[in-house]
Design a protein around this motif. Structure first.
Motif, PDB file in Angstrom:
ATOM      1  N   GLU A  46       0.842  -1.195   0.000  1.00  0.00           N
ATOM      2  CA  GLU A  46       0.000   0.000   0.000  1.00  0.00           C
ATOM      3  C   GLU A  46       0.876   1.243   0.000  1.00  0.00           C
ATOM      4  OE1 GLU A  46      -2.449   0.109   3.519  1.00  0.00           O
ATOM      5  OE2 GLU A  46      -0.772  -0.212   4.838  1.00  0.00           O
ATOM      6  N   THR A  47       0.327   2.349  -0.459  1.00  0.00           N
ATOM      7  CA  THR A  47       1.075   3.596  -0.458  1.00  0.00           C
ATOM      8  C   THR A  47       1.123   4.154   0.967  1.00  0.00           C
ATOM      9  OG1 THR A  47      -0.849   5.006  -0.826  1.00  0.00           O
ATOM     10  CG2 THR A  47       0.251   4.106  -2.797  1.00  0.00           C
ATOM     11  N   VAL A  48       1.998   5.136   1.166  1.00  0.00           N
ATOM     12  CA  VAL A  48       2.079   5.783   2.481  1.00  0.00           C
ATOM     13  C   VAL A  48       0.741   6.435   2.812  1.00  0.00           C
ATOM     14  CG1 VAL A  48       3.204   7.624   3.787  1.00  0.00           C
ATOM     15  CG2 VAL A  48       4.564   6.139   2.319  1.00  0.00           C
ATOM     16  N   LEU A  49       0.133   7.098   1.835  1.00  0.00           N
ATOM     17  CA  LEU A  49      -1.158   7.747   2.083  1.00  0.00           C
ATOM     18  C   LEU A  49      -2.233   6.721   2.423  1.00  0.00           C
ATOM     19  CD1 LEU A  49      -2.500  10.503   2.226  1.00  0.00           C
ATOM     20  CD2 LEU A  49      -3.106  10.244  -0.191  1.00  0.00           C
ATOM     21  N   ASP A  50      -2.214   5.570   1.750  1.00  0.00           N
ATOM     22  CA  ASP A  50      -3.176   4.507   2.078  1.00  0.00           C
ATOM     23  C   ASP A  50      -2.973   4.011   3.509  1.00  0.00           C
ATOM     24  OD1 ASP A  50      -4.413   4.588  -0.396  1.00  0.00           O
ATOM     25  OD2 ASP A  50      -3.184   2.972  -1.240  1.00  0.00           O
ATOM     26  N   GLN A  51      -1.712   3.881   3.915  1.00  0.00           N
ATOM     27  CA  GLN A  51      -1.416   3.432   5.281  1.00  0.00           C
ATOM     28  C   GLN A  51      -1.898   4.464   6.304  1.00  0.00           C
ATOM     29  OE1 GLN A  51       2.724   3.235   6.483  1.00  0.00           O
ATOM     30  NE2 GLN A  51       2.294   1.447   7.748  1.00  0.00           N
ATOM     31  N   ILE A  52      -1.686   5.742   6.018  1.00  0.00           N
ATOM     32  CA  ILE A  52      -2.160   6.800   6.923  1.00  0.00           C
ATOM     33  C   ILE A  52      -3.676   6.766   7.005  1.00  0.00           C
ATOM     34  CG2 ILE A  52      -2.322   9.303   7.242  1.00  0.00           C
ATOM     35  CD1 ILE A  52       0.486   9.456   5.904  1.00  0.00           C
ATOM     36  N   LYS A  53      -4.330   6.571   5.867  1.00  0.00           N
ATOM     37  CA  LYS A  53      -5.796   6.509   5.848  1.00  0.00           C
ATOM     38  C   LYS A  53      -6.295   5.321   6.670  1.00  0.00           C
ATOM     39  CE  LYS A  53      -9.664   6.637   2.631  1.00  0.00           C
ATOM     40  NZ  LYS A  53     -10.067   6.703   1.220  1.00  0.00           N
ATOM     41  N   ARG A  54      -5.618   4.181   6.531  1.00  0.00           N
ATOM     42  CA  ARG A  54      -6.038   2.967   7.246  1.00  0.00           C
ATOM     43  C   ARG A  54      -5.793   3.093   8.751  1.00  0.00           C
ATOM     44  NH1 ARG A  54      -2.960  -1.092   8.760  1.00  0.00           N
ATOM     45  NH2 ARG A  54      -1.289  -0.640   7.285  1.00  0.00           N
TER      46      ARG A  54
END
Length: 112
Positions: A46-54
């Protein structure tokens, strides 16, 4: 002097297996390029932004002893330009994702 003598340079772009055997015998030379530089970097799941969102968290490391950039004050609170910048980033990411975001700050011990 260097300017008086020319140095011939021959660039070899490829060798056949037979040419390698003829030049180096059964033991080819070791690569001067570290193996880590040759191996492809695995693509993250996953992207960094996806990880932050999760997770709802931005994970960061800041030096704890580098005033005015990043430091922990006498009250044990994070201060400095880096911390201010990260708070601004947290605010913008929270706006973009439309959800609250926390900072997970890790103190990095480093020396010059």
């Amino acid at each position: 002097m260097l300017s008086e003598n020319s140095l011939e340079l021959h660039l070899v772009k490829s060798l056949t297996p037979e040419q390698l055997d003829e030049s180096f015998g059964s033991e080819p030379p070791e690569s001067i390029i570290p193996q880590l530089a040759i191996e492809p970097i695995p693509k993250p799941s996953e992207t960094v932004l996806d990880q932050i969102k999760r997770t709802g968290t931005i994970k960061v490391g800041i030096r704890k002893d580098a005033a005015p950039f990043g430091y922990i004050d006498a009250n044990g609170e994070w201060k400095g330009y880096c911390f201010d910048l990260l708070n601004s980033l947290k605010y913008k990411v929270a706006q973009q994702l439309n959800k609250p975001i926390e900072l997970d700050v890790v103190a990095i011990q480093s020396t010059l």
